[in-house]
Write a protein that holds these residues in place. Sequence first.
Motif, PDB file in Angstrom:
ATOM      1  N   MET B   1       0.826  -1.302  -0.056  1.00 41.80           N
ATOM      2  CA  MET B   1      -0.003  -0.015  -0.153  1.00 41.80           C
ATOM      3  C   MET B   1       0.848   1.215   0.088  1.00 41.80           C
ATOM      4  SD  MET B   1      -3.192   0.300   2.464  1.00 41.80           S
ATOM      5  CE  MET B   1      -4.308   1.912   2.492  1.00 41.80           C
ATOM      6  N   GLU B   2       2.149   1.188   0.536  1.00 43.58           N
ATOM      7  CA  GLU B   2       2.987   2.282   0.529  1.00 43.58           C
ATOM      8  C   GLU B   2       3.354   2.662  -0.917  1.00 43.58           C
ATOM      9  OE1 GLU B   2       5.460   2.890   4.026  1.00 43.58           O
ATOM     10  OE2 GLU B   2       7.032   2.176   2.553  1.00 43.58           O
ATOM     11  N   PRO B   3       3.162   3.910  -1.214  1.00 47.12           N
ATOM     12  CA  PRO B   3       3.556   4.478  -2.680  1.00 47.12           C
ATOM     13  C   PRO B   3       5.128   4.431  -2.986  1.00 47.12           C
ATOM     14  CG  PRO B   3       2.608   6.198  -1.559  1.00 47.12           C
ATOM     15  CD  PRO B   3       2.457   5.092  -0.570  1.00 47.12           C
ATOM     16  N   ALA B   4       5.367   4.583  -4.148  1.00 49.32           N
ATOM     17  CA  ALA B   4       7.145   4.536  -4.433  1.00 49.32           C
ATOM     18  C   ALA B   4       7.492   5.923  -3.866  1.00 49.32           C
ATOM     19  CB  ALA B   4       7.097   4.493  -5.870  1.00 49.32           C
ATOM     20  N   GLU B   5       8.614   6.159  -3.704  1.00 47.77           N
ATOM     21  CA  GLU B   5       9.295   7.348  -3.404  1.00 47.77           C
ATOM     22  C   GLU B   5       8.765   7.861  -2.094  1.00 47.77           C
ATOM     23  OE1 GLU B   5       9.670  10.300  -6.135  1.00 47.77           O
ATOM     24  OE2 GLU B   5       9.227   8.876  -8.003  1.00 47.77           O
ATOM     25  N   TYR B   6       8.353   7.121  -1.271  1.00 47.67           N
ATOM     26  CA  TYR B   6       7.918   7.288   0.087  1.00 47.67           C
ATOM     27  C   TYR B   6       9.113   7.194   1.298  1.00 47.67           C
ATOM     28  CZ  TYR B   6       5.197   7.638   4.466  1.00 47.67           C
ATOM     29  OH  TYR B   6       4.746   7.946   5.469  1.00 47.67           O
ATOM     30  N   ASP B   7       9.129   8.328   2.004  1.00 43.25           N
ATOM     31  CA  ASP B   7      10.323   8.594   2.862  1.00 43.25           C
ATOM     32  C   ASP B   7      10.151   7.718   4.076  1.00 43.25           C
ATOM     33  OD1 ASP B   7      12.384   9.509   4.167  1.00 43.25           O
ATOM     34  OD2 ASP B   7      12.021  11.412   4.052  1.00 43.25           O
ATOM     35  N   ASP B   8      10.701   6.593   4.137  1.00 41.80           N
ATOM     36  CA  ASP B   8      10.653   5.858   5.414  1.00 41.80           C
ATOM     37  C   ASP B   8      10.836   6.503   6.709  1.00 41.80           C
ATOM     38  OD1 ASP B   8      11.627   3.095   3.456  1.00 41.80           O
ATOM     39  OD2 ASP B   8       9.502   3.584   4.264  1.00 41.80           O
ATOM     40  N   GLY B 107     -19.324   9.064   3.401  1.00 43.27           N
ATOM     41  CA  GLY B 107     -18.441   8.050   2.559  1.00 43.27           C
ATOM     42  C   GLY B 107     -16.930   8.630   3.187  1.00 43.27           C
ATOM     43  N   TRP B 108     -16.546   9.933   3.304  1.00 41.18           N
ATOM     44  CA  TRP B 108     -15.565  10.544   3.479  1.00 41.18           C
ATOM     45  C   TRP B 108     -15.166   9.910   5.035  1.00 41.18           C
ATOM     46  CZ3 TRP B 108     -14.365  13.668   7.701  1.00 41.18           C
ATOM     47  CH2 TRP B 108     -12.979  14.004   7.798  1.00 41.18           C
ATOM     48  N   ARG B 109     -16.180   9.995   5.978  1.00 38.00           N
ATOM     49  CA  ARG B 109     -15.993   9.815   7.243  1.00 38.00           C
ATOM     50  C   ARG B 109     -15.684   8.136   7.524  1.00 38.00           C
ATOM     51  NH1 ARG B 109     -19.045  11.733  11.857  1.00 38.00           N
ATOM     52  NH2 ARG B 109     -20.264  13.607  11.209  1.00 38.00           N
ATOM     53  N   ARG B 110     -16.266   7.264   6.687  1.00 43.89           N
ATOM     54  CA  ARG B 110     -16.039   5.726   6.772  1.00 43.89           C
ATOM     55  C   ARG B 110     -14.736   5.470   6.343  1.00 43.89           C
ATOM     56  NH1 ARG B 110     -19.477   3.790   2.955  1.00 43.89           N
ATOM     57  NH2 ARG B 110     -19.256   1.613   3.742  1.00 43.89           N
ATOM     58  N   ARG B 111     -14.232   6.107   5.231  1.00 43.49           N
ATOM     59  CA  ARG B 111     -12.740   5.801   4.613  1.00 43.49           C
ATOM     60  C   ARG B 111     -11.770   6.313   5.458  1.00 43.49           C
ATOM     61  NH1 ARG B 111     -15.836   7.381  -0.153  1.00 43.49           N
ATOM     62  NH2 ARG B 111     -15.114   9.448  -0.083  1.00 43.49           N
ATOM     63  N   GLU B 112     -12.137   7.527   6.150  1.00 38.21           N
ATOM     64  CA  GLU B 112     -11.044   8.313   6.978  1.00 38.21           C
ATOM     65  C   GLU B 112     -10.892   7.249   8.084  1.00 38.21           C
ATOM     66  OE1 GLU B 112      -9.676  10.565   5.685  1.00 38.21           O
ATOM     67  OE2 GLU B 112      -8.130  11.299   7.381  1.00 38.21           O
ATOM     68  N   ARG B 113     -12.014   6.785   8.679  1.00 44.91           N
ATOM     69  CA  ARG B 113     -12.047   5.845   9.965  1.00 44.91           C
ATOM     70  C   ARG B 113     -11.142   4.970   9.673  1.00 44.91           C
ATOM     71  NH1 ARG B 113     -15.146   5.922  14.507  1.00 44.91           N
ATOM     72  NH2 ARG B 113     -15.036   3.680  14.531  1.00 44.91           N
ATOM     73  N   ALA B 114     -11.629   4.162   8.382  1.00 41.29           N
ATOM     74  CA  ALA B 114     -10.594   2.818   8.154  1.00 41.29           C
ATOM     75  C   ALA B 114      -9.267   2.993   7.962  1.00 41.29           C
ATOM     76  CB  ALA B 114     -11.522   2.292   6.769  1.00 41.29           C
ATOM     77  N   LEU B 115      -8.884   4.130   7.341  1.00 34.94           N
ATOM     78  CA  LEU B 115      -7.369   4.504   7.077  1.00 34.94           C
ATOM     79  C   LEU B 115      -6.953   4.837   8.527  1.00 34.94           C
ATOM     80  CD1 LEU B 115      -7.401   7.440   4.393  1.00 34.94           C
ATOM     81  CD2 LEU B 115      -6.534   4.973   4.119  1.00 34.94           C
ATOM     82  N   PRO B 120      -9.299  -2.427   6.198  1.00 35.02           N
ATOM     83  CA  PRO B 120      -9.454  -2.317   4.319  1.00 35.02           C
ATOM     84  C   PRO B 120     -10.647  -1.314   4.344  1.00 35.02           C
ATOM     85  CG  PRO B 120      -9.834  -4.592   5.287  1.00 35.02           C
ATOM     86  CD  PRO B 120      -9.806  -3.853   6.521  1.00 35.02           C
ATOM     87  N   LEU B 121     -10.363  -0.494   3.284  1.00 39.41           N
ATOM     88  CA  LEU B 121     -11.335   0.382   2.756  1.00 39.41           C
ATOM     89  C   LEU B 121     -12.766  -0.080   2.662  1.00 39.41           C
ATOM     90  CD1 LEU B 121      -9.291   2.786   0.635  1.00 39.41           C
ATOM     91  CD2 LEU B 121      -9.673   3.143   2.721  1.00 39.41           C
ATOM     92  N   PRO B 122     -13.906   0.546   2.951  1.00 44.62           N
ATOM     93  CA  PRO B 122     -15.332   0.032   2.766  1.00 44.62           C
ATOM     94  C   PRO B 122     -15.537   0.270   1.454  1.00 44.62           C
ATOM     95  CG  PRO B 122     -15.212   2.260   4.120  1.00 44.62           C
ATOM     96  CD  PRO B 122     -13.686   1.724   3.894  1.00 44.62           C
TER      97      PRO B 122
END
Lengths: 108, 151
Positions: B1-8, B107-115, B120-122
């Motif tokens: 899930m971690e995108p490329a070029e992400y600063d660890d 939907g924003w609320r549900r996804r943000e909570r899941a994040l 997993p995203l609803p």
Amino acid sequence: MKTPVTTAGLEGDSGAQPQRTMLSWHRTVLSVTLGTLVVSLTAQRQEHSIIAAIAALAAFALLATVLRSLRRWGPYAPARWDVLRLTCGAVVVLGGMGLMLAMANLLG
Amino acid sequence: MEPAEYDDEHDDPDEARSAEGDDGGAEEEETRRPRSVYGVGTEPDVRFSLANERTALAWLRTGLTLVAGGVALTTLASFGEGNEVLDIIAGMACLAGGVLALAAISGWRRRERALRLGEPLPAPRILPVLVAAVALFALAMAGYAVYQVVT
């Protein structure tokens, strides 16, 4: 000297996420404002002057409030939720006004 | 899930902010609303959060398009007599636009909570409804066109 606050996770961001999100906000605000003006003009054309006036005033108030809130917008800022809720409310109100116009047209 | 070029080195926003001398971070965290979202879990990668916000905005614009289409149909219906069907469709479009706006924020609320909870995203709840509504609308319009031809 105060160290500038940066948002973690965006240092290596090649996708310009905050800029894209802000552009998305601008598109949305512009659309809502234009939508409100369309409702206002339609109401004026159908001689519902009260709805026209309310919609026109709402468009102005919305634009001023949202642009003011967006100045405080940031990836971790509390203003994100306020401005999102405000914009959602504006679309719901617009939908209600459109419904009223349709009903007035139907019954009149 | 971690995108490329992400600063660890900066994958924990709270840690990174405190390291940069942001003393108001904890206080700001307490005041963030809605508490049903920001009161749970940990801070996700901000890019995912911003993408979620853009998705909600896109849904809002979709709702707004429906409202604008409804208002345009009302104008069209006012040009002549006997356009009740257009007015009914316009009213339904405006109503659907308002519902879609509410669904966007839900939907924003549900996804943000899941994040934040690392779940997993609803699945989008409004998408099947929207598809069904468009299909029903298409069927209704086809029926109306046949009715107009027959009568």
